[in-house]
Every structure is written in structure tokens, then in C-alpha cells.
Design a protein around this motif. Sequence first.
Motif, PDB file in Angstrom:
ATOM      1  N   THR A 198      32.741  45.631  39.465  1.00  0.00           N
ATOM      2  CA  THR A 198      32.678  44.167  39.353  1.00  0.00           C
ATOM      3  C   THR A 198      33.869  43.516  40.056  1.00  0.00           C
ATOM      4  OG1 THR A 198      31.509  44.359  37.244  1.00  0.00           O
ATOM      5  CG2 THR A 198      32.550  42.239  37.734  1.00  0.00           C
ATOM      6  N   VAL A 199      35.048  44.081  39.864  1.00  0.00           N
ATOM      7  CA  VAL A 199      36.241  43.556  40.535  1.00  0.00           C
ATOM      8  C   VAL A 199      36.074  43.651  42.050  1.00  0.00           C
ATOM      9  CG1 VAL A 199      38.704  43.961  40.941  1.00  0.00           C
ATOM     10  CG2 VAL A 199      37.797  44.009  38.602  1.00  0.00           C
ATOM     11  N   LEU A 231      34.605  40.997  47.247  1.00  0.00           N
ATOM     12  CA  LEU A 231      33.736  41.038  48.423  1.00  0.00           C
ATOM     13  C   LEU A 231      32.923  39.759  48.594  1.00  0.00           C
ATOM     14  CD1 LEU A 231      32.343  44.673  48.063  1.00  0.00           C
ATOM     15  CD2 LEU A 231      33.909  43.874  49.848  1.00  0.00           C
ATOM     16  N   PHE A 232      32.370  39.243  47.488  1.00  0.00           N
ATOM     17  CA  PHE A 232      31.428  38.127  47.556  1.00  0.00           C
ATOM     18  C   PHE A 232      31.994  36.804  47.078  1.00  0.00           C
ATOM     19  CE2 PHE A 232      28.732  41.935  47.086  1.00  0.00           C
ATOM     20  CZ  PHE A 232      27.962  41.808  48.229  1.00  0.00           C
ATOM     21  N   GLY A 233      33.125  36.837  46.354  1.00  0.00           N
ATOM     22  CA  GLY A 233      33.694  35.617  45.801  1.00  0.00           C
ATOM     23  C   GLY A 233      33.138  35.334  44.422  1.00  0.00           C
ATOM     24  N   LEU A 274      42.071  37.668  36.898  1.00  0.00           N
ATOM     25  CA  LEU A 274      41.728  37.790  38.317  1.00  0.00           C
ATOM     26  C   LEU A 274      40.769  36.725  38.829  1.00  0.00           C
ATOM     27  CD1 LEU A 274      41.289  41.676  38.706  1.00  0.00           C
ATOM     28  CD2 LEU A 274      43.321  40.276  39.122  1.00  0.00           C
ATOM     29  N   HIS A 275      40.141  35.980  37.931  1.00  0.00           N
ATOM     30  CA  HIS A 275      39.095  35.049  38.356  1.00  0.00           C
ATOM     31  C   HIS A 275      39.529  34.133  39.504  1.00  0.00           C
ATOM     32  CE1 HIS A 275      35.617  32.451  38.144  1.00  0.00           C
ATOM     33  NE2 HIS A 275      36.406  31.404  38.011  1.00  0.00           N
ATOM     34  N   ASP A 276      40.729  33.621  39.436  1.00  0.00           N
ATOM     35  CA  ASP A 276      41.204  32.707  40.486  1.00  0.00           C
ATOM     36  C   ASP A 276      42.125  33.392  41.492  1.00  0.00           C
ATOM     37  OD1 ASP A 276      39.886  30.400  39.446  1.00  0.00           O
ATOM     38  OD2 ASP A 276      41.425  30.275  37.882  1.00  0.00           O
ATOM     39  N   GLY A 277      42.173  34.715  41.457  1.00  0.00           N
ATOM     40  CA  GLY A 277      43.154  35.401  42.296  1.00  0.00           C
ATOM     41  C   GLY A 277      42.605  36.292  43.389  1.00  0.00           C
TER      42      GLY A 277
END
Length: 199
Positions: A91-92, A97-99, A141-144
Motif C-alpha cells: 500500500t505504501v 506510485l499513484f498518489g 505518510l499521507h501527506d509525505g
Amino acid sequence: MISLLAKAAEMVRAYARHPDPRVAAANVIALLVASNQPFYPLYLFWLVSDDITAAWFTFLSTPFFLAVPAVSRRNGAAGRALLPLAGIGNTVLSAWLFGTASAVEIFLIPCGVIALLLFRPRERLAALAIAAIAFGVFLLLHDGYGPPLSAYDAAEYAALARLNIISASTLTAFVALLFSGMLAKAERSPDAAGDKKTG
């Protein structure tokens, strides 16, 4: 041809088989995910865009899913842990890869659910730790991730988000049905019947 397919199916069943039902469930889920990964670029091509470059990198996680039954034969707890951890890692990777506009982070939900279901009450610490990793990955990590490897327009991102939401929902439903079947089987066992009589 049919005999070859039957033989291949039996080999897969034998590879997934394990006397511990929770380990066997982890093996089945892992092989299901691995068997679906080759189709992801096709889904992407048919439903989203002809730019499927990023999809090929998702195969980096396939060996980890395929290894779950082999690891489980040596250590059942390690095999069970490998499955949700491989899912979190995939998932990470996919979010990078896709945003995050692709909604691929929704796969963290089945990863957390799988972790909580695969471990017994006495192993609750391991289950909670892996579920916390899934939750922490989203928070931290969502915004990173930075710019994705493949960028799409708004309509393509909407289609990709639908694909990922449907896929994650289907996986979660499959896991729920699998464990529902395990519970039903446990309720029909002689031990459970004896408990009902004495209870």
C-alpha cells in the motif's frame, strides 16, 4: 488441459494447507492477493488510463505474498504477520506510485482487519502492533509521498479511486466470509457441542 489445471489447483491447495485454521486462512488470503496482482495493470488499462507504467512496480510485493505459506511452515506466527505487513508495504509503495488521490490507502483497512483476525487473544499484542502500523502509516505518510510516479487527470483519478475502493471492499468481504466460515465450523465441532450441553 483440464487435468493440468486440476493438478495445478491441487498443488496450490497443498501449498496453502496448514493444520492451524488461522495460518491456513492467512495462506489462502496471501495466494488470492498474489494471484490477483497480475490483473491490476489490465484493470488499470481498461478502466483508468493506458499509462500503466507505475503498475509494474507493484509486482515487487508479489514474492512476499507468495512466501507466506512457506514462512508459515517454519513459523506460523511469522507467516501470519508477514501477510498484513506485506499488504502495508504494498500500500505504501502504491501510494507513492499513484498518489493519495488514487485512494489506494484504503487497503490499509483490510490490512488492519486481517492483522486483528489472524492472531488469537493471547497474541493480541502482535495483532494490535501490526494494526497500529497500518494506522500510523496513514497518519504519518499521507501527506509525505511527494509527486507520484504516474499522474492522472481528475476523471482518471476518480476511476482509479473507484477501482481501489471496490478492490479493498471485496478483499475485506472475502476475509469476513472466510472467518465467518471458520467460526461456523468451530461451532459445529464436538468440543463446541460439549460446551453448549454443559453451559
